[in-house]
Design a protein around this motif. Sequence first.
Motif, short mmCIF file in Angstrom:
data_model
loop_
_atom_site.label_atom_id
_atom_site.label_comp_id
_atom_site.label_asym_id
_atom_site.label_seq_id
_atom_site.Cartn_x
_atom_site.Cartn_y
_atom_site.Cartn_z
N ASP A 145 0.85 -1.19 0.00
CA ASP A 145 0.00 0.00 0.00
C ASP A 145 0.88 1.24 0.00
O ASP A 145 2.02 1.22 0.46
CB ASP A 145 -0.89 0.03 1.25
CG ASP A 145 -1.92 -1.08 1.23
OD1 ASP A 145 -2.36 -1.45 0.13
OD2 ASP A 145 -2.28 -1.56 2.31
N GLU A 146 0.36 2.31 -0.53
CA GLU A 146 1.12 3.56 -0.58
C GLU A 146 0.46 4.60 0.31
O GLU A 146 -0.74 4.63 0.46
CB GLU A 146 1.15 4.11 -2.01
CG GLU A 146 1.97 3.28 -2.96
CD GLU A 146 2.05 3.93 -4.33
OE1 GLU A 146 2.35 3.22 -5.25
OE2 GLU A 146 1.79 5.14 -4.43
N LEU A 147 1.28 5.42 0.86
CA LEU A 147 0.80 6.60 1.57
C LEU A 147 1.34 7.79 0.81
O LEU A 147 2.54 7.91 0.61
CB LEU A 147 1.32 6.63 3.01
CG LEU A 147 1.02 7.91 3.78
CD1 LEU A 147 -0.47 8.02 4.03
CD2 LEU A 147 1.77 7.93 5.09
N GLU B 294 1.29 -0.38 4.73
CA GLU B 294 2.43 -1.23 5.07
C GLU B 294 3.77 -0.58 4.73
O GLU B 294 4.81 -1.05 5.18
CB GLU B 294 2.32 -2.57 4.37
CG GLU B 294 1.13 -3.40 4.85
CD GLU B 294 1.21 -3.72 6.34
OE1 GLU B 294 2.32 -3.96 6.86
OE2 GLU B 294 0.15 -3.73 7.00
N CYS B 295 3.77 0.48 3.91
CA CYS B 295 4.99 1.20 3.59
C CYS B 295 4.62 2.61 3.15
O CYS B 295 3.48 2.89 2.82
CB CYS B 295 5.80 0.49 2.51
SG CYS B 295 5.00 0.48 0.90
N VAL B 296 5.61 3.48 3.18
CA VAL B 296 5.44 4.86 2.75
C VAL B 296 6.41 5.08 1.60
O VAL B 296 7.57 4.66 1.67
CB VAL B 296 5.75 5.84 3.91
CG1 VAL B 296 5.76 7.28 3.43
CG2 VAL B 296 4.74 5.65 5.03
N ARG C 219 3.64 4.16 12.52
CA ARG C 219 2.19 3.99 12.65
C ARG C 219 1.78 4.41 14.06
O ARG C 219 2.39 4.01 15.04
CB ARG C 219 1.78 2.55 12.40
CG ARG C 219 0.27 2.37 12.59
CD ARG C 219 -0.22 1.03 12.17
NE ARG C 219 0.00 0.90 10.73
CZ ARG C 219 0.21 -0.26 10.13
NH1 ARG C 219 0.23 -1.37 10.81
NH2 ARG C 219 0.39 -0.31 8.83
N TRP C 220 0.74 5.20 14.11
CA TRP C 220 0.18 5.66 15.37
C TRP C 220 -1.20 5.06 15.55
O TRP C 220 -1.93 4.86 14.59
CB TRP C 220 0.04 7.19 15.35
CG TRP C 220 1.34 7.89 15.48
CD1 TRP C 220 2.35 7.89 14.56
CD2 TRP C 220 1.79 8.69 16.55
NE1 TRP C 220 3.40 8.65 15.02
CE2 TRP C 220 3.07 9.15 16.24
CE3 TRP C 220 1.22 9.06 17.77
CZ2 TRP C 220 3.80 9.96 17.09
CZ3 TRP C 220 1.95 9.88 18.61
CH2 TRP C 220 3.23 10.32 18.27
#
Length: 87
Positions: free
Chosen positions: A3-5, A38-40, A68-69
């Motif tokens: 996944d992308e942020l 899962e990753c940035v 991750r918060w």
Amino acid sequence: GDDELVGYAMCLEGAAPDLLAQGHRAVLFFCVQHTGVECVRPADHIDPAYGKQLREAAQAGVEIMAWRWQLSAQGAWIEREVPVLLD
């Protein structure tokens, strides 16, 4: 795939190079609040200039990290580090 942020945090041409040259630490911190991430990574398909700046900043010594918060009515806490992918 991962996944992308889409991170758009700050202009990397500002004070960071000067601070690094003076021996200070420079950190770009991404706060991940979505449990499915899962990753940035930079969203080059949206803003390739930002991705280029982000990679240049990392090569110049800016630390780029993501964590991750968890947020709830009881408070907020750090859960775990999330990998930052720049390649």
